[in-house]
Design a protein around this motif. Structure first.
Motif, PDB file in Angstrom:
ATOM      1  N   ASN A  83       0.804  -1.223   0.000  1.00 51.37           N
ATOM      2  CA  ASN A  83       0.000   0.000   0.000  1.00 51.37           C
ATOM      3  C   ASN A  83       0.835   1.271   0.000  1.00 51.37           C
ATOM      4  OD1 ASN A  83      -2.707  -1.067  -0.018  1.00 51.37           O
ATOM      5  ND2 ASN A  83      -2.159  -1.957   1.947  1.00 51.37           N
ATOM      6  N   CYS A 118     -10.412  -5.949  11.545  1.00 47.94           N
ATOM      7  CA  CYS A 118      -9.711  -4.683  11.779  1.00 47.94           C
ATOM      8  C   CYS A 118     -10.611  -3.747  12.581  1.00 47.94           C
ATOM      9  CB  CYS A 118      -9.340  -4.047  10.447  1.00 47.94           C
ATOM     10  SG  CYS A 118      -8.377  -5.152   9.385  1.00 47.94           S
ATOM     11  N   ASP A 120     -11.718  -0.932  11.979  1.00 47.17           N
ATOM     12  CA  ASP A 120     -12.764  -0.253  11.204  1.00 47.17           C
ATOM     13  C   ASP A 120     -13.781  -1.246  10.637  1.00 47.17           C
ATOM     14  OD1 ASP A 120     -11.086  -1.488   9.404  1.00 47.17           O
ATOM     15  OD2 ASP A 120     -10.991   0.182   8.005  1.00 47.17           O
ATOM     16  N   TYR A 122     -13.194  -3.759   8.824  1.00 42.71           N
ATOM     17  CA  TYR A 122     -12.708  -4.395   7.601  1.00 42.71           C
ATOM     18  C   TYR A 122     -12.266  -5.824   7.946  1.00 42.71           C
ATOM     19  CZ  TYR A 122     -10.016  -4.738   3.207  1.00 42.71           C
ATOM     20  OH  TYR A 122      -9.531  -5.092   1.987  1.00 42.71           O
ATOM     21  N   GLU A 173      -3.095  -6.161  -2.531  1.00 39.52           N
ATOM     22  CA  GLU A 173      -2.970  -5.105  -1.510  1.00 39.52           C
ATOM     23  C   GLU A 173      -4.198  -4.994  -0.609  1.00 39.52           C
ATOM     24  OE1 GLU A 173      -3.268  -4.643  -4.739  1.00 39.52           O
ATOM     25  OE2 GLU A 173      -4.724  -3.058  -5.134  1.00 39.52           O
ATOM     26  N   SER A 174      -5.337  -5.457  -1.101  1.00 36.05           N
ATOM     27  CA  SER A 174      -6.536  -5.342  -0.265  1.00 36.05           C
ATOM     28  C   SER A 174      -6.499  -6.328   0.913  1.00 36.05           C
ATOM     29  CB  SER A 174      -7.803  -5.538  -1.092  1.00 36.05           C
ATOM     30  OG  SER A 174      -7.882  -6.866  -1.543  1.00 36.05           O
ATOM     31  N   TRP A 176      -3.865  -6.667   2.801  1.00 35.55           N
ATOM     32  CA  TRP A 176      -2.992  -6.089   3.828  1.00 35.55           C
ATOM     33  C   TRP A 176      -3.874  -5.298   4.799  1.00 35.55           C
ATOM     34  CZ3 TRP A 176       2.753  -5.262   3.244  1.00 35.55           C
ATOM     35  CH2 TRP A 176       3.288  -6.125   2.280  1.00 35.55           C
ATOM     36  N   GLY A 177      -4.376  -5.976   5.799  1.00 31.97           N
ATOM     37  CA  GLY A 177      -5.316  -5.350   6.736  1.00 31.97           C
ATOM     38  C   GLY A 177      -4.631  -4.327   7.622  1.00 31.97           C
ATOM     39  N   PHE A 178      -5.208  -3.158   7.678  1.00 33.98           N
ATOM     40  CA  PHE A 178      -4.732  -2.112   8.595  1.00 33.98           C
ATOM     41  C   PHE A 178      -5.358  -2.319   9.973  1.00 33.98           C
ATOM     42  CE2 PHE A 178      -4.879   1.146   4.860  1.00 33.98           C
ATOM     43  CZ  PHE A 178      -3.721   0.619   4.326  1.00 33.98           C
ATOM     44  N   TYR A 179      -4.673  -1.872  10.985  1.00 33.93           N
ATOM     45  CA  TYR A 179      -5.176  -1.875  12.375  1.00 33.93           C
ATOM     46  C   TYR A 179      -5.964  -3.141  12.721  1.00 33.93           C
ATOM     47  CZ  TYR A 179      -7.105   2.030   9.500  1.00 33.93           C
ATOM     48  OH  TYR A 179      -7.465   2.869   8.481  1.00 33.93           O
ATOM     49  N   ARG A 219     -19.022  -4.353   2.877  1.00 30.76           N
ATOM     50  CA  ARG A 219     -18.200  -4.500   1.695  1.00 30.76           C
ATOM     51  C   ARG A 219     -17.862  -5.898   1.219  1.00 30.76           C
ATOM     52  NH1 ARG A 219     -13.379  -0.413   2.745  1.00 30.76           N
ATOM     53  NH2 ARG A 219     -12.304  -1.297   0.972  1.00 30.76           N
TER      54      ARG A 219
HETATM   55  N1  LIG Z   1      -8.459  -1.969   8.060  1.00 33.28           N
HETATM   56  C1  LIG Z   1      -8.505  -1.797   6.732  1.00 33.28           C
HETATM   57  N2  LIG Z   1      -7.522  -2.325   5.977  1.00 33.28           N
HETATM   58  C2  LIG Z   1      -7.553  -2.177   4.643  1.00 33.28           C
HETATM   59  C3  LIG Z   1      -8.611  -1.500   4.001  1.00 33.28           C
HETATM   60  C4  LIG Z   1      -9.627  -0.937   4.812  1.00 33.28           C
HETATM   61  O1  LIG Z   1     -10.585  -0.300   4.354  1.00 33.28           O
HETATM   62  N3  LIG Z   1      -9.530  -1.100   6.173  1.00 33.28           N
HETATM   63  N4  LIG Z   1      -8.641  -1.413   2.625  1.00 33.28           N
HETATM   64  C5  LIG Z   1      -7.848  -2.379   1.893  1.00 33.28           C
HETATM   65  C6  LIG Z   1      -7.775  -2.069   0.474  1.00 33.28           C
HETATM   66  S1  LIG Z   1      -9.096  -2.501  -0.503  1.00 33.28           S
HETATM   67  C7  LIG Z   1      -6.672  -1.484  -0.063  1.00 33.28           C
HETATM   68  S2  LIG Z   1      -6.497  -1.227  -1.713  1.00 33.28           S
HETATM   69  C8  LIG Z   1      -5.621  -1.022   0.827  1.00 33.28           C
HETATM   70  C9  LIG Z   1      -5.499   0.477   0.745  1.00 33.28           C
HETATM   71  O2  LIG Z   1      -6.701   1.011   1.164  1.00 33.28           O
HETATM   72  P1  LIG Z   1      -6.952   2.564   1.048  1.00 33.28           P
HETATM   73  O3  LIG Z   1      -6.833   2.882  -0.392  1.00 33.28           O
HETATM   74  O4  LIG Z   1      -8.354   2.730   1.572  1.00 33.28           O
HETATM   75  O5  LIG Z   1      -5.923   3.226   1.882  1.00 33.28           O
HETATM   76  O6  LIG Z   1      -5.787  -1.344   2.208  1.00 33.28           O
HETATM   77  C10 LIG Z   1      -6.465  -2.532   2.487  1.00 33.28           C
HETATM   78  N5  LIG Z   1      -6.538  -2.712   3.909  1.00 33.28           N
END
Ligand SMILES: Nc1nc2c(c(=O)[nH]1)N[C@H]1C(S)=C(S)[C@@H](COP(=O)(O)O)O[C@H]1N2
Ligand SMILES: [Mo]
Length: 327
Positions: A83, A118, A120, A122, A173-174, A176-179, A219
């Motif tokens: 990302n 995550c 949020d 996700y 890349e989707s 790669w989970g954030f938080y 989603r």
């Molecule tokens: N926690 C979390 N991780 C996430 C996402 C998200 O919405 N929440 N979006 C994913 C997707 S679809 C992509 S392409 C990348 C980058 O997301 P961004 O474009 O919303 O920053 O992070 C991934 N990881």
């Protein structure tokens, strides 16, 4: 903020005597130092408060705090950050917890998928076989520094692309989970806190069942288009737990992800809507009434009847754990 302080002092300077340039410089440096301290303190709070819950086929959920995560985070993975669009080729040194080590605490072989939830809400789903075959990590440091929230921190799911390029096709890349806040192996049993009671699936199954046909309001994980959802009404669940609601009370529905715990933005239902609309705690889906799996936000998901315009705009809640009445 520090700068606002400096400006205020300079502002009254007209009466109290004009500060010298040297004095201004001292104040300015003080303000910057104070500002830095506050930012650092905040960063620490965020990290010290973050933890990871391991649940699912493991039995009782285990919560790892930040210190425990630090101790477990011994695996280094050198890979580009999927990302980091500014420089997609740049390789970083991620340090984190090897997800497969979290498996050792007696995971049943019943789970073939692992779901990362995550904060949020996700969700990322990874095959257990892939977690065993590749060093996929929950990273807590990137080039020796904590990972900033806007880069996916404090806990970021990282795939070793450099060493295993084929992972790029399987998990783009989707994935790669954030938080990341929860790792759930397989599926969890229904355990719904309602008032002072905990209701399991058998208790919910005794209540009147409602079926909706709906396009799922979040989603990922569900088939496109309308899906059949089956479950029980929030009003019946409250009744079963012996919870009375009066006119002015509100009902809060909380799911695992942190966003549903945000006190400024909880998912609130009015007593009126709960009485008049079919607000559903769904446990099953599809024509064959399968249980809702973790990767689809199960075992309990909040859903709204499209017929009821009062609740149409409300967000769906995944991983519902609690229904509570507030004033
Ligand atoms: N926690 C979390 N991780 C996430 C996402 C998200 O919405 N929440 N979006 C994913 C997707 S679809 C992509 S392409 C990348 C980058 O997301 P961004 O474009 O919303 O920053 O992070 C991934 N990881
Ligand atoms: Mo995306």
């Amino acid at each position: 903020m520090g700068f606002a302080l400096v400006t205020a002092i300079v502002g009254v300077g007209g009466c109290a005597g004009k500060p010298t340039d040297a004095q201004l410089q001292v104040w300015r440096e003080d303000a910057i130092a104070l500002n830095k301290k506050m930012v650092a303190a905040n960063a620490n709070t965020i990290q010290n408060e973050s933890h990871l819950v391991i649940a699912g086929a493991t039995g009782t959920p285990v919560e790892l705090n930040w210190q425990q995560l630090q101790a477990l985070a011994t695996k280094h993975v050198r890979t580009p950050d999927a990302n980091y669009v500014l420089d997609p080729g740049k390789v970083f040194d991620f340090r984190g917890v090897l997800v497969s080590t979290l498996l050792k605490s007696g995971i049943a072989n019943t789970a073939d998928e692992v779901v990362f939830v995550c904060s949020d809400a996700y969700v990322v789903t990874v095959k257990l076989a892939d977690l065993l075959a590749y060093p996929i990590i929950l990273a807590i440091a990137k080039n020796d520094k904590p990972i900033k929230r806007d880069r996916g921190g404090p806990i970021y799911l990282v795939f070793p692309y450099t060493e295993y390029p084929l992972l790029k096709q399987k998990y783009n890349e989707s994935a790669w989970g954030f938080y990341v806040s929860h790792v759930i192996f397989g599926n969890e049993p229904v355990e719904l806190r309602v008032g002072k009671r905990i209701l399991n699936l058998a208790a919910l199954d005794k209540l009147p069942q409602v079926t909706l046909s709906q396009t799922v309001g979040y989603r990922r994980g569900w088939p496109n288009g309308k899906v059949k959802l089956q479950g029980v009404r929030v009003r019946d669940v409250l009744g079963a737990a012996g919870v009375q609601i009066s006119e002015h009370q509100e009902i809060v529905v909380r799911g695992k992800p942190q966003i549903y715990h945000d006190s400024s933005n909880p998912v609130r239902l009015s007593a009126k809507d709960v009485r008049h609309c079919d607000i559903l705690l769904a446990t099953r889906w599809g024509d064959d009434h399968r249980l809702i799996p973790t990767k689809m936000g199960g075992p309990v998901t909040l859903a709204f009847d499209p017929q009821c315009t009062a609740t149409n705009h409300l967000p769906w809640v995944t991983f519902v754990e609690e229904v509570a009445v507030i004033l």
